[in-house]
Design a protein around this motif. Structure first.
Motif, mmCIF file in Angstrom:
data_model
loop_
_atom_site.group_PDB
_atom_site.id
_atom_site.type_symbol
_atom_site.label_atom_id
_atom_site.label_comp_id
_atom_site.label_asym_id
_atom_site.label_seq_id
_atom_site.Cartn_x
_atom_site.Cartn_y
_atom_site.Cartn_z
ATOM 1 N N VAL A 53 16.457 28.654 53.277
ATOM 2 C CA VAL A 53 17.154 29.554 52.366
ATOM 3 C C VAL A 53 18.629 29.183 52.400
ATOM 4 N N GLN A 54 19.224 29.040 51.245
ATOM 5 C CA GLN A 54 20.659 28.785 51.123
ATOM 6 C C GLN A 54 21.314 30.115 50.776
ATOM 7 N N LEU A 55 22.017 30.712 51.749
ATOM 8 C CA LEU A 55 22.604 32.036 51.548
ATOM 9 C C LEU A 55 24.024 31.947 51.025
ATOM 10 N N ARG A 105 3.103 22.784 51.212
ATOM 11 C CA ARG A 105 4.063 21.726 51.550
ATOM 12 C C ARG A 105 5.167 21.644 50.507
ATOM 13 N N LEU A 106 4.821 21.826 49.251
ATOM 14 C CA LEU A 106 5.821 21.823 48.176
ATOM 15 C C LEU A 106 6.779 23.008 48.336
ATOM 16 N N VAL A 107 6.237 24.174 48.611
ATOM 17 C CA VAL A 107 7.064 25.369 48.805
ATOM 18 C C VAL A 107 8.018 25.161 49.974
ATOM 19 N N LYS A 108 7.542 24.571 51.049
ATOM 20 C CA LYS A 108 8.367 24.394 52.249
ATOM 21 C C LYS A 108 9.493 23.393 52.054
ATOM 22 N N ARG A 109 9.391 22.522 51.072
ATOM 23 C CA ARG A 109 10.492 21.593 50.840
ATOM 24 C C ARG A 109 11.374 22.022 49.664
ATOM 25 N N THR A 110 11.138 23.226 49.165
ATOM 26 C CA THR A 110 11.952 23.783 48.086
ATOM 27 C C THR A 110 12.956 24.766 48.674
ATOM 28 N N ASN A 111 14.247 24.525 48.446
ATOM 29 C CA ASN A 111 15.280 25.449 48.902
ATOM 30 C C ASN A 111 15.253 26.715 48.053
ATOM 31 N N VAL A 112 15.460 27.833 48.714
ATOM 32 C CA VAL A 112 15.602 29.119 48.020
ATOM 33 C C VAL A 112 17.073 29.491 48.105
ATOM 34 N N HIS A 140 15.411 28.144 40.187
ATOM 35 C CA HIS A 140 16.003 26.878 39.761
ATOM 36 C C HIS A 140 15.293 25.784 40.535
ATOM 37 N N HIS A 141 14.511 24.994 39.859
ATOM 38 C CA HIS A 141 13.671 24.024 40.546
ATOM 39 C C HIS A 141 14.356 22.703 40.835
#
Length: 124
Positions: free
Chosen positions: A52-54, A86-93, A116-117
């Motif tokens: 997560v990018q806060l 695996r895709l979800v885990k490499r996607t920043n939130v 934002h993908h």
């Protein structure tokens, strides 16, 4: 941990995104556009494996947000196929307290959740 029923609306319920038709073209120049490229984010690695990018002041205003996100993402990951997990885990939130874009003089201020993908979505 805070129940999702007690979270501010913009953290748990998606609302219809505002249209941006014409708002960028109504700016007199690129100088009149809001520059979000200098926003600061702190990367936080959740227990579920998602980063997560806060944005600034998120934890101050919503101290339970990391627990809630970890709980919700863990629930999602438990029902998704491994390949999607695996895709979800490499996607920043990316989480912001508030976000505005478009013209400085008539900004579009978001009050809903959005995805934002890839970073290009954030650079206009």
């Amino acid at each position: 941990m805070m129940s999702s029923n007690h979270l501010p609306q913009h953290y748990w319920r998606s609302e219809e995104a505002p249209t941006c038709a014409g708002e960028i073209s109504s700016c007199s120049s690129e100088v009149d556009l809001i520059d979000n490229t200098q926003r600061r984010y702190d990367p936080i690695h959740l227990k579920c494996g998602v980063t997560v990018q806060l944005g600034e002041n998120v934890l101050r205003d919503s101290p339970d947000i990391l627990d809630v996100l970890n709980h919700d993402l863990t629930s999602c990951l438990s029902v998704l196929p491994a390949s999607v997990g695996r895709l979800v885990k490499r996607t920043n939130v990316w989480v912001n307290r508030s976000y505005a874009y478009g013209c400085i003089h008539s900004p579009m201020v978001l009050s809903h959740t959005t995805a934002h993908h890839f970073p290009g979505w954030l650079l206009w």
